[in-house]
Design a protein around this motif. Structure first.
Motif, PDB file in Angstrom:
ATOM      1  N   GLU A 183       1.005  -1.188  -0.018  1.00  0.00           N
ATOM      2  CA  GLU A 183      -0.054   0.037   0.220  1.00  0.00           C
ATOM      3  C   GLU A 183       0.982   1.155  -0.182  1.00  0.00           C
ATOM      4  O   GLU A 183       0.647   2.184  -0.726  1.00  0.00           O
ATOM      5  CB  GLU A 183      -0.916   0.106   1.211  1.00  0.00           C
ATOM      6  N   SER A 184       1.925   1.108   0.674  1.00  0.00           N
ATOM      7  CA  SER A 184       3.085   2.317   0.998  1.00  0.00           C
ATOM      8  C   SER A 184       3.587   2.547  -0.629  1.00  0.00           C
ATOM      9  O   SER A 184       3.689   3.728  -1.219  1.00  0.00           O
ATOM     10  CB  SER A 184       3.903   2.189   1.799  1.00  0.00           C
ATOM     11  N   ALA A 185       3.835   1.553  -1.363  1.00  0.00           N
ATOM     12  CA  ALA A 185       4.222   1.758  -2.852  1.00  0.00           C
ATOM     13  C   ALA A 185       3.361   2.557  -3.534  1.00  0.00           C
ATOM     14  O   ALA A 185       3.763   3.200  -4.515  1.00  0.00           O
ATOM     15  CB  ALA A 185       4.564   0.364  -3.315  1.00  0.00           C
ATOM     16  N   ILE A 186       2.000   2.067  -3.705  1.00  0.00           N
ATOM     17  CA  ILE A 186       1.224   2.753  -4.419  1.00  0.00           C
ATOM     18  C   ILE A 186       0.914   4.242  -3.993  1.00  0.00           C
ATOM     19  O   ILE A 186       0.727   5.050  -4.965  1.00  0.00           O
ATOM     20  CB  ILE A 186      -0.430   1.881  -4.103  1.00  0.00           C
ATOM     21  N   GLU A 187       1.018   4.300  -2.682  1.00  0.00           N
ATOM     22  CA  GLU A 187       1.041   5.788  -2.308  1.00  0.00           C
ATOM     23  C   GLU A 187       1.833   6.540  -2.483  1.00  0.00           C
ATOM     24  O   GLU A 187       1.853   7.922  -3.219  1.00  0.00           O
ATOM     25  CB  GLU A 187       0.604   5.806  -0.875  1.00  0.00           C
ATOM     26  N   TYR A 188       3.107   6.011  -2.608  1.00  0.00           N
ATOM     27  CA  TYR A 188       4.385   6.695  -3.334  1.00  0.00           C
ATOM     28  C   TYR A 188       4.266   6.990  -4.594  1.00  0.00           C
ATOM     29  O   TYR A 188       4.559   8.211  -5.096  1.00  0.00           O
ATOM     30  CB  TYR A 188       5.527   5.927  -3.125  1.00  0.00           C
ATOM     31  N   LEU A 189       3.857   6.130  -5.291  1.00  0.00           N
ATOM     32  CA  LEU A 189       3.726   6.565  -6.811  1.00  0.00           C
ATOM     33  C   LEU A 189       2.431   7.490  -7.060  1.00  0.00           C
ATOM     34  O   LEU A 189       2.865   8.445  -8.124  1.00  0.00           O
ATOM     35  CB  LEU A 189       3.244   5.179  -7.645  1.00  0.00           C
ATOM     36  N   ARG A 190       1.465   7.189  -6.441  1.00  0.00           N
ATOM     37  CA  ARG A 190       0.155   8.363  -6.656  1.00  0.00           C
ATOM     38  C   ARG A 190       0.635   9.705  -5.943  1.00  0.00           C
ATOM     39  O   ARG A 190       0.329  10.484  -6.748  1.00  0.00           O
ATOM     40  CB  ARG A 190      -1.020   7.817  -5.842  1.00  0.00           C
ATOM     41  N   ASP A 191       1.082   9.649  -4.851  1.00  0.00           N
ATOM     42  CA  ASP A 191       1.172  11.027  -4.254  1.00  0.00           C
ATOM     43  C   ASP A 191       2.585  11.735  -4.630  1.00  0.00           C
ATOM     44  O   ASP A 191       2.532  13.122  -4.714  1.00  0.00           O
ATOM     45  CB  ASP A 191       1.521  10.885  -2.618  1.00  0.00           C
ATOM     46  N   ARG A 231       4.980  10.684  -7.082  1.00  0.00           N
ATOM     47  CA  ARG A 231       5.417  10.757  -8.634  1.00  0.00           C
ATOM     48  C   ARG A 231       3.990  11.081  -9.582  1.00  0.00           C
ATOM     49  O   ARG A 231       4.197  10.955 -10.800  1.00  0.00           O
ATOM     50  CB  ARG A 231       5.780   9.420  -9.134  1.00  0.00           C
ATOM     51  N   HIS A 232       2.892  10.967  -8.781  1.00  0.00           N
ATOM     52  CA  HIS A 232       1.593  11.651  -9.519  1.00  0.00           C
ATOM     53  C   HIS A 232       1.213  10.850 -10.696  1.00  0.00           C
ATOM     54  O   HIS A 232       0.992  11.209 -11.677  1.00  0.00           O
ATOM     55  CB  HIS A 232       1.693  13.058  -9.966  1.00  0.00           C
ATOM     56  N   ILE A 233       1.284   9.539 -10.372  1.00  0.00           N
ATOM     57  CA  ILE A 233       0.887   8.310 -11.473  1.00  0.00           C
ATOM     58  C   ILE A 233      -0.318   7.836 -10.954  1.00  0.00           C
ATOM     59  O   ILE A 233      -0.751   7.292  -9.936  1.00  0.00           O
ATOM     60  CB  ILE A 233       1.854   7.130 -11.316  1.00  0.00           C
ATOM     61  N   ARG A 234      -1.227   7.899 -12.210  1.00  0.00           N
ATOM     62  CA  ARG A 234      -2.715   7.397 -11.629  1.00  0.00           C
ATOM     63  C   ARG A 234      -2.630   5.911 -11.367  1.00  0.00           C
ATOM     64  O   ARG A 234      -2.144   5.067 -12.102  1.00  0.00           O
ATOM     65  CB  ARG A 234      -3.677   7.948 -12.966  1.00  0.00           C
ATOM     66  N   ALA A 235      -3.690   5.556 -10.782  1.00  0.00           N
ATOM     67  CA  ALA A 235      -4.002   4.233 -10.566  1.00  0.00           C
ATOM     68  C   ALA A 235      -4.382   3.261 -11.763  1.00  0.00           C
ATOM     69  O   ALA A 235      -3.841   2.181 -11.900  1.00  0.00           O
ATOM     70  CB  ALA A 235      -4.889   3.900  -9.406  1.00  0.00           C
ATOM     71  N   GLY A 236      -4.891   4.102 -12.607  1.00  0.00           N
ATOM     72  CA  GLY A 236      -5.148   3.538 -14.084  1.00  0.00           C
ATOM     73  C   GLY A 236      -4.004   3.152 -14.929  1.00  0.00           C
ATOM     74  O   GLY A 236      -4.102   2.387 -15.616  1.00  0.00           O
ATOM     75  N   SER A 237      -3.011   3.629 -14.440  1.00  0.00           N
ATOM     76  CA  SER A 237      -1.890   3.273 -15.328  1.00  0.00           C
ATOM     77  C   SER A 237      -0.832   2.421 -14.485  1.00  0.00           C
ATOM     78  O   SER A 237       0.374   2.233 -14.939  1.00  0.00           O
ATOM     79  CB  SER A 237      -1.005   4.769 -15.643  1.00  0.00           C
ATOM     80  N   LEU A 238      -1.302   1.935 -13.327  1.00  0.00           N
ATOM     81  CA  LEU A 238      -0.359   1.027 -12.751  1.00  0.00           C
ATOM     82  C   LEU A 238      -0.736  -0.605 -12.734  1.00  0.00           C
ATOM     83  O   LEU A 238      -2.010  -0.960 -12.997  1.00  0.00           O
ATOM     84  CB  LEU A 238      -0.735   1.306 -11.049  1.00  0.00           C
ATOM     85  N   VAL A 239       0.529  -1.006 -12.935  1.00  0.00           N
ATOM     86  CA  VAL A 239       0.434  -2.799 -12.958  1.00  0.00           C
ATOM     87  C   VAL A 239       1.053  -3.194 -11.699  1.00  0.00           C
ATOM     88  O   VAL A 239       2.245  -2.812 -11.455  1.00  0.00           O
ATOM     89  CB  VAL A 239       0.807  -3.260 -14.274  1.00  0.00           C
TER      90      VAL A 239
END
Length: 315
Positions: free
Chosen positions: A168-176, A178-186
């Motif tokens: 969850e922390s990795a998802i938050e790091y990319l989102r908050d 690096r401003h990467i949208r969840a729809g672009s995450l795999v």
């Protein structure tokens, strides 16, 4: 003048009997054999409970080592296979100290897709370098990191709960950050990391997709089949379960399942494996242990990424 009255003489019988009435040394003390047996049994039972309690405590504190085998020294980096990378630290504590360490590996083609790589229970990110090559060749950015207790991340005894928190922390790091949208995450995982990827994406239907490389059907057997687990209530002491059926039933995003064994000659009569429980779009690949394994693996990755729906990739 009257004569004084002489003191009354004690009778010989009274004089003889008085000492006998006050002399306790002449009264024998007796302890029944039944009382002794009961006392011994209580002492032995208390000692046995103390030993068993100590065994339960030891198992509770150390059972994680039967499943997780972290290593502290990171002996390889992406540079060893020609991949440019930046070291990153994230998930700070309240005092500002980062808890997680990893690598950011940008795509050479400027892809808008980013993969979070979740490694297995052994070693650390230094052991994942070779696995990153085909993933990077598929044209995606990669965040590869160590869970707490692994590599240069914060020290902690690993567990299913701590792994979930770190993902969850990795998802938050990319989102908050690096401003990467969840729809672009795999999310891509291997071994026990694949189980983690399934659990994580089942809770995040907004993510683009998940790659499950050789997920483990019953990883906790390493704990519960240990001979010491039979001496204690192991299922009550260990919280890790790593169940796959429930998250597979909850999965709502495209998934790629890769197994590094030949396909079975016949499907099971009762389909109880997690893959069969997935109702969303899915693809399963069986890789034979041959010289073409890595090439077939890379081909399966590229094909699956190419087939991801456009609306989920870039929303």
């Amino acid at each position: 003048m009257s004569k004084p009255i002489p003191p009354r003489k004690r009778s010989r019988t009274a004089a003889r009997s008085a000492p006998a009435a006050n002399d306790s040394r002449k009264v024998p003390l007796t302890v029944s054999a039944r009382w002794i047996g009961t006392a011994v049994a209580i002492v032995l039972l208390a000692a046995s409970l103390c030993v068993w309690g100590a065994l339960c405590l030891t198992f509770w504190q150390g059972s994680w080592q039967l499943l997780y085998h972290p290593a502290a020294a990171v002996t390889r980096t992406p540079e060893s296979v020609g991949l440019a990378f930046d070291s990153v630290d994230f998930a700070p504590t309240e005092s500002g100290q980062p808890q997680l360490h990893g690598w950011w590996i940008p795509s050479s083609s400027g892809s808008r897709l980013t993969a979070i790589y979740l490694h297995g229970a052994d070693g650390n990110i230094g052991n994942t370098v070779d696995a990153l090559v085909p993933l990077h060749a598929a044209g995606v950015n990669i965040l590869d990191f160590d869970y707490r207790g692994y590599g240069m991340s914060q020290f902690l005894h690993p567990s299913e709960q701590s792994w979930r928190e770190d993902a969850e922390s990795a998802i938050e790091y990319l989102r908050d950050t690096r401003h990467i949208r969840a729809g672009s995450l795999v999310i891509a995982g291997r071994g026990l990391g694949a189980n983690l990827a399934l659990e994580t994406t089942a809770a995040h239907p907004e993510i683009a997709g998940v790659v499950l490389d050789n997920p483990l059907d019953r990883p906790t057997d390493a704990i519960f089949n240990d001979s010491r687990a039979r001496l204690v209530p192991s299922h009550a002491l260990v919280r890790d379960r790593w169940e796959m059926i429930e998250p597979a039933m909850s999965l709502r995003i495209p998934s790629l399942w890769i197994y590094r064994t030949p396909a079975p000659s016949q499907p099971p009569a009762i389909k109880t494996d997690a893959y069969e429980k997935v109702t969303a779009r899915k693809m399963r690949v069986w890789l034979n242990n041959s010289p073409d394994l890595e090439r077939n693996y890379a081909f399966a990755l590229s094909r699956w990424f190419d087939d991801l729906p456009e609306d989920r990739q870039y929303r």
